[in-house]
Scaffold this motif. Structure first.
Motif, PDB file in Angstrom:
ATOM      1  N   HIS A  34     -14.236   1.396   2.662  1.00  0.00           N
ATOM      2  CA  HIS A  34     -14.174   1.409   4.242  1.00  0.00           C
ATOM      3  C   HIS A  34     -13.725   2.557   5.016  1.00  0.00           C
ATOM      4  N   PHE A  35     -12.505   3.171   4.590  1.00  0.00           N
ATOM      5  CA  PHE A  35     -11.735   4.011   4.850  1.00  0.00           C
ATOM      6  C   PHE A  35     -12.389   5.478   4.702  1.00  0.00           C
ATOM      7  N   GLY A  36     -12.834   5.589   3.355  1.00  0.00           N
ATOM      8  CA  GLY A  36     -13.327   6.908   2.691  1.00  0.00           C
ATOM      9  C   GLY A  36     -12.045   7.729   2.106  1.00  0.00           C
ATOM     10  N   PHE A  37     -10.977   6.962   1.728  1.00  0.00           N
ATOM     11  CA  PHE A  37      -9.829   7.569   1.002  1.00  0.00           C
ATOM     12  C   PHE A  37      -9.338   6.549   0.201  1.00  0.00           C
ATOM     13  N   SER A  38      -8.679   6.949  -1.059  1.00  0.00           N
ATOM     14  CA  SER A  38      -7.942   6.249  -2.028  1.00  0.00           C
ATOM     15  C   SER A  38      -6.698   5.835  -1.487  1.00  0.00           C
ATOM     16  N   VAL A  39      -6.277   4.711  -1.753  1.00  0.00           N
ATOM     17  CA  VAL A  39      -4.715   4.333  -1.812  1.00  0.00           C
ATOM     18  C   VAL A  39      -4.506   3.463  -2.900  1.00  0.00           C
ATOM     19  N   ASP A  40      -3.328   3.771  -3.396  1.00  0.00           N
ATOM     20  CA  ASP A  40      -2.592   3.203  -4.501  1.00  0.00           C
ATOM     21  C   ASP A  40      -2.014   1.609  -3.952  1.00  0.00           C
ATOM     22  N   VAL A  41      -2.449   0.466  -4.663  1.00  0.00           N
ATOM     23  CA  VAL A  41      -2.076  -0.787  -4.044  1.00  0.00           C
ATOM     24  C   VAL A  41      -1.737  -1.849  -5.231  1.00  0.00           C
ATOM     25  N   ILE A  42      -0.394  -2.494  -4.764  1.00  0.00           N
ATOM     26  CA  ILE A  42       0.276  -3.198  -5.591  1.00  0.00           C
ATOM     27  C   ILE A  42       0.269  -4.584  -5.239  1.00  0.00           C
ATOM     28  N   LEU A  56       0.761  -1.160  -0.011  1.00  0.00           N
ATOM     29  CA  LEU A  56      -0.120  -0.269  -0.048  1.00  0.00           C
ATOM     30  C   LEU A  56       0.852   1.125  -0.105  1.00  0.00           C
ATOM     31  N   ARG A  57       0.416   2.206  -1.051  1.00  0.00           N
ATOM     32  CA  ARG A  57       1.347   3.461  -1.074  1.00  0.00           C
ATOM     33  C   ARG A  57       1.040   4.427  -0.272  1.00  0.00           C
ATOM     34  N   GLY A  58       1.775   5.161   0.635  1.00  0.00           N
ATOM     35  CA  GLY A  58       1.478   6.329   1.368  1.00  0.00           C
ATOM     36  C   GLY A  58       0.447   6.402   2.392  1.00  0.00           C
ATOM     37  N   ILE A  59       0.458   5.076   3.280  1.00  0.00           N
ATOM     38  CA  ILE A  59      -0.416   5.141   4.368  1.00  0.00           C
ATOM     39  C   ILE A  59       0.240   5.462   5.627  1.00  0.00           C
ATOM     40  N   ASN A  60      -0.233   5.953   6.430  1.00  0.00           N
ATOM     41  CA  ASN A  60       0.255   6.193   8.105  1.00  0.00           C
ATOM     42  C   ASN A  60       1.553   6.965   7.636  1.00  0.00           C
ATOM     43  N   VAL A  61       1.665   7.834   6.897  1.00  0.00           N
ATOM     44  CA  VAL A  61       2.746   8.782   6.928  1.00  0.00           C
ATOM     45  C   VAL A  61       2.612  10.231   7.187  1.00  0.00           C
ATOM     46  N   GLY A  62       3.059  10.724   8.329  1.00  0.00           N
ATOM     47  CA  GLY A  62       2.707  12.112   8.644  1.00  0.00           C
ATOM     48  C   GLY A  62       1.453  12.356   9.208  1.00  0.00           C
ATOM     49  N   LYS A  86      -1.204  11.226   7.835  1.00  0.00           N
ATOM     50  CA  LYS A  86      -2.270  11.221   6.672  1.00  0.00           C
ATOM     51  C   LYS A  86      -2.405   9.820   6.332  1.00  0.00           C
ATOM     52  N   LYS A  87      -3.779   9.661   5.974  1.00  0.00           N
ATOM     53  CA  LYS A  87      -4.448   8.426   5.582  1.00  0.00           C
ATOM     54  C   LYS A  87      -4.130   7.217   6.481  1.00  0.00           C
ATOM     55  N   LYS A  88      -4.641   7.612   7.613  1.00  0.00           N
ATOM     56  CA  LYS A  88      -4.275   6.539   8.675  1.00  0.00           C
ATOM     57  C   LYS A  88      -5.332   5.194   8.552  1.00  0.00           C
ATOM     58  N   LEU A  89      -4.535   4.075   8.709  1.00  0.00           N
ATOM     59  CA  LEU A  89      -4.933   2.873   8.314  1.00  0.00           C
ATOM     60  C   LEU A  89      -4.621   1.897   9.180  1.00  0.00           C
TER      61      LEU A  89
END
Length: 181
Positions: A68-76, A8-14, A16-19
């Motif tokens: 579920h979380f209300g924000f988009s996340v890039d996933v590979i 998952l790209r860019g989650i739980n950083v700073g 933002k995008k708390k998952l």
């Protein structure tokens, strides 16, 4: 059943995008995946699945996260064989380097060398990169946070049209281990 890692790209950083990882595990189990485990808080999950392929599993998970979380996340999503091959093909002497010096950027699709033709590689020495088919190996002797080459790679048009997410060498190796179990 195939074992995969979801990156998952860019989650739980700073902040933002708390998952939360526990919620991510429950969400993935709800999608019908087995043996769901997470690694660190920065967006790695390992799971087994008997349906779908890497692209459809990534799209399914990205959609479920957004709902579920209300924000988009890039996933590979990548399987064990791919992750193992990436680690084995490292063009840099991984055993001789600190984990903070070596990184792999995973791309959602194959990328060709033409994307990187405009980079003056000598201008960034001693930093270097080598391109695979769906991955890029980055040697940054002072770490990723101080890397001018990494900054250029992240901000340029190179990544246009593909998802790119970077992991340090410790995480690369750990994902191989976790998907082998």
């Amino acid at each position: 059943m195939t074992t995969y890692a979801a990156l998952l790209r860019g989650i739980n950083v700073g902040g933002k995008k708390k998952l939360p990882m526990a919620e991510l595990r429950r969400l993935m189990e709800g999608l019908g995946h087995d043996g769901v485990r997470t690694h660190l808080q920065s967006g790695q999950a390992v799971f087994t699945s008997g349906h779908g392929d890497e692209e459809s599993l990534a799209a399914e998970l990205a959609d479920a996260i957004e709902k579920h979380f209300g924000f988009s996340v890039d996933v590979i999503v990548r399987d064990h064989a791919y992750l193992e091959a990436v680690a084995a093909a490292c063009p840099f002497p991984a055993a001789e380097l600190e984990a903070k010096q070596l990184h792999v950027t995973y791309f959602s699709a194959p990328v060709d060398a033409a994307r990187f033709a405009e980079i003056d590689r000598e201008a960034y020495l001693p930093e270097e990169f080598r391109l695979g088919e769906r991955e890029l190996y980055l040697y940054a002797p002072d770490g990723l946070g101080r890397s001018k080459l990494a900054e250029h790679l992240a901000k340029s048009r190179i990544n246009k049209g593909v998802i790119a997410t970077t992991r340090n060498w410790n995480t690369v190796v750990k994902l191989v281990e976790l998907t082998a179990e």
